[in-house]
Design an enzyme around this catalytic site. Structure first.
Site, short mmCIF file in Angstrom:
data_model
loop_
_atom_site.label_atom_id
_atom_site.label_comp_id
_atom_site.label_asym_id
_atom_site.label_seq_id
_atom_site.Cartn_x
_atom_site.Cartn_y
_atom_site.Cartn_z
N HIS A 1 0.73 -1.13 0.00
CA HIS A 1 0.14 0.28 0.03
C HIS A 1 0.83 1.15 0.07
O HIS A 1 2.15 1.18 0.41
CB HIS A 1 -0.96 0.12 1.24
CG HIS A 1 -1.67 -1.13 1.57
ND1 HIS A 1 -2.94 -1.01 1.26
CD2 HIS A 1 -1.51 -2.22 2.25
CE1 HIS A 1 -3.42 -2.30 1.66
NE2 HIS A 1 -2.43 -2.99 2.29
N GLU B 1 2.48 -0.72 4.47
CA GLU B 1 2.22 0.65 3.88
C GLU B 1 3.57 1.45 3.64
O GLU B 1 4.57 1.12 4.47
CB GLU B 1 1.38 1.37 4.95
CG GLU B 1 0.15 0.91 5.23
CD GLU B 1 -1.08 1.68 4.14
OE1 GLU B 1 -0.49 2.32 3.36
OE2 GLU B 1 -2.07 1.28 4.45
N HIS C 1 -2.41 -3.14 -3.54
CA HIS C 1 -4.02 -3.00 -2.92
C HIS C 1 -4.85 -2.85 -4.32
O HIS C 1 -5.70 -3.16 -4.16
CB HIS C 1 -3.90 -1.82 -2.12
CG HIS C 1 -5.11 -1.72 -1.37
ND1 HIS C 1 -5.32 -0.67 -0.55
CD2 HIS C 1 -6.20 -2.85 -1.05
CE1 HIS C 1 -6.63 -1.04 0.20
NE2 HIS C 1 -6.94 -2.04 -0.16
N ASP D 1 -3.25 1.88 -4.95
CA ASP D 1 -2.10 2.20 -4.56
C ASP D 1 -1.52 0.71 -4.69
O ASP D 1 -2.22 -0.43 -4.72
CB ASP D 1 -2.02 2.48 -2.89
CG ASP D 1 -2.92 1.75 -2.18
OD1 ASP D 1 -4.07 1.34 -2.55
OD2 ASP D 1 -2.49 1.36 -1.03
#
Length: 183
Positions: A38, A120, A156, A166
């Site tokens: 992400h 992330e 993602h 993303d």
């Protein structure tokens, strides 16, 4: 980046630990088989602040930036956050189900949170990611694969097409493969 072992609870030695309450138990007998990449920045397009960690920890001051009000009702997290300087933060133990993927599907299986680890990267869809982020992600993936039978690495956008974009066009999948080859 020097990372250690992942313990039976899914805590990675060498990662900064900051707990997010936004997780629950994985379904019994569910193996981690997927890594989802992400990106996030809070406020959007700004890096290095505390907004992302505060958001995942449910401590974000919604009055600190006008955009934050749009996040008020969300309760999300990821297992890991890789900052632009390469700092690796673990928010949820890998043995737990972090709330990062939302409505999602991969290879015919729904609910990707059940069988994935979410990572992330501090960034945005259209801005190049830092060298340190690629090397950290590669090192993290090596550690994760020692502990879990991860067979796929996806964005993602791949598991939630039309809903998510993303890690975006600026993420260089070839560069990640090259980073893995160098380890």
């Amino acid at each position: 980046m020097e990372l250690g072992l992942i313990d039976p609870e899914g805590v990675l030695e060498g990662a900064t630990q900051i707990a997010s309450p936004n997780h629950d138990e994985r379904p019994e007998g569910e193996d981690v088989r997927l890594l989802v990449v992400h990106n996030i920045s809070l406020p959007p397009g700004e890096f290095g602040g505390d907004g992302v960690v505060q958001f995942f920890a449910n401590t974000l001051d919604f009055s600190a930036h006008p955009y934050y009000e749009t996040l008020r009702e969300l309760k999300v997290s990821a297992h890991f956050l890789i900052r632009r300087d390469g700092e690796l933060i673990q928010l949820v133990p890998c043995a737990k189900r972090a709330w990062h993927a939302g409505a999602s599907s991969w290879r015919g299986r729904e609910r990707c949170n059940d069988f994935s680890v979410g990572v992330e990267l501090e960034g945005a869809d259209d801005l190049a990611f830092a060298d340190t982020q690629y090397s950290c992600l590669a090192s993290l993936l090596v550690c994760l694969r020692r502990q879990y039978p991860i067979v796929d690495i996806v964005g993602h956008a791949d598991i939630a097409p039309g809903r998510k974009t993303d890690p975006g066009t600026a993420f260089d999948w070839g560069r990640l493969r090259d980073s893995l080859a160098g380890i």
